[in-house]
Design an enzyme around this catalytic site. Structure first.
Site: not given
Ligand code: PLP
Length: 376
Positions: A324-325
């Protein structure tokens, strides 16, 4: 992919993502480099892949080791290398680490500044020191910028100070940039090094060694010159600039020693689009920048990727990792051609991943485990 790795994946069916590295390929690379540059000693750059299996293999074959930290020094010693076969090549070292290295018997240290030279003089009296000079990094796919090295005139002045500080002014080092595809890239640095040797000889200081660094490439998508081609080009430059007073030389291959020995097996987690009328596929793998593929930063290193659908029609896709980056995108500016038939759950092989992958994988970012590796 070689049959040894293929049968391992077939028989063991390891969970993905994982790296499988064939030690026979490493042995072949060592042999090829040693034959291509018979007058140079090889100091494997441990940071490329510090797996104990690789270090033991290379130690047994006679390799020396270039290390960046006390941990790497201890790893090289544990693998069977004696202290006289280990250099501490990082130019940025804590005083306490220099002292620990010295206590472990290390006597060969890099520096590129007066402050670092003085640190070494204080806690490693009598050690051999070599000064790293700046290079342009031109022609390298993973250039090393201006972080390391100083201008040749500064190197000359610092090396001239070394004997007065109780150190052995041993030589000059440089790194022409990693994945250096230009065999002529060593020439300018060798010219500078020869100038430093001459200036110091005039002051009565005989330097002995030129450390030619790393930069020897591994094959990704583009062809790369053979080790012999590098050996010939470097030898010609050495003779041109040093004449018949050739210095002792060492090389520090990292990528060129282990890159092509490894394959990462990954799995497609998701294939999606961003809108109904945008047919650009986003292909999300279970490995990304934080799982070991950090060298895709700025899309610098472009790994060869294969799937069971190779040969089917292919269309460019954006390849991304699972975290989730938003930085966890591998290839977007230069989208990667992927088979149209590719499906969720398919295995994807990422080749040439033996160097600079395992140690770049985060410990538990988003809960993902560090890259699992098998050395066979
Ligand atoms: C990283 C490094 C190497 C290895 O470079 P490659 O391009 O991977 O061969 C060699 N020497 C030093 C000092 C390094 O920092």
């Amino acid at each position: 992919m070689n049959t040894k790795i293929a049968s391992f994946l077939e028989e063991r069916r390891p969970e993905t993502p994982c790296l499988v590295l064939d030690l026979d390929v490493v042995a072949g690379n060592y042999q090829a480099l040693a034959e291509a540059m018979p007058d140079s000693r090889i100091f494997y750059a441990v940071k490329a892949n510090p797996a104990p299996q690789i270090l033991s293999l290379l130690a047994a074959m006679g390799s020396c080791f270039d290390t960046a930290s006390v941990v790497e020094i201890r790893d090289a010693l544990a693998a069977g290398a004696t202290a006289d076969r280990i250099s501490f090549g990082n130019t940025i070292k804590k005083r306490v680490d220099i002292a620990t290295a010295y206590a472990l018997g290390i006597r060969l240290f890099a520096f590129d500044s007066e402050a670092e030279l003085r640190k070494i003089a204080e806690v490693a009296p009598g050690a051999r020191v070599f000064c790293r000079i700046l290079t342009s990094g031109e022609g390298a796919e993973w250039p090393l910028s201006r972080k390391f090295g100083c201008e040749p005139c500064m190197a000359r002045d610092l090396l001239a100070m070394a004997p007065g500080l109780g150190l052995d002014a041993y030589g000059v080092s440089f790194h022409v940039g990693s994945q250096q595809r230009d065999t002529g890239a060593w020439d300018k640095a060798l010219e500078s090094a020869a100038g430093i040797f001459r200036d110091l000889a005039a002051q009565g200081i005989e330097l002995k060694m030129v450390n030619l660094g790393g930069g020897f490439p591994t094959k990704y998508l583009k062809e790369v010159p053979t080790p012999e081609a590098y050996g010939r080009a470097i030898d010609a430059s050495l003779r041109q600039h040093f004449g018949n007073r050739l210095p002792e030389t060492i090389i520090e291959p990292g990528r060129g020693m282990v890159g092509n020995a490894g394959v990462i097996q990954s799995e497609v987690v998701l294939i999606s689009n961003k809108s109904a009328n945008d047919n650009t596929r986003w292909v999300y793998l279970d490995i990304g920048k934080f799982g070991g593929l950090a060298e895709t930063m700025d899309e610098a290193i472009r790994y060869p990727i294969t799937t069971i659908h190779d040969g089917d029609a292919a269309e460019p896709a954006i390849l991304a990792g699972p975290t989730c980056d938003s930085a966890d995108v591998l290839y977007e500016k230069n989208a990667y051609p992927m088979p149209v038939s590719l499906a969720i759950g398919d295995k994807v092989l990422i080749h040439g991943t033996g160097a600079y992958t395992t140690t770049y994988s985060a410990v538990a970012f988003n809960g993902f485990a560090p890259l699992q590796a098998y050395y066979i």
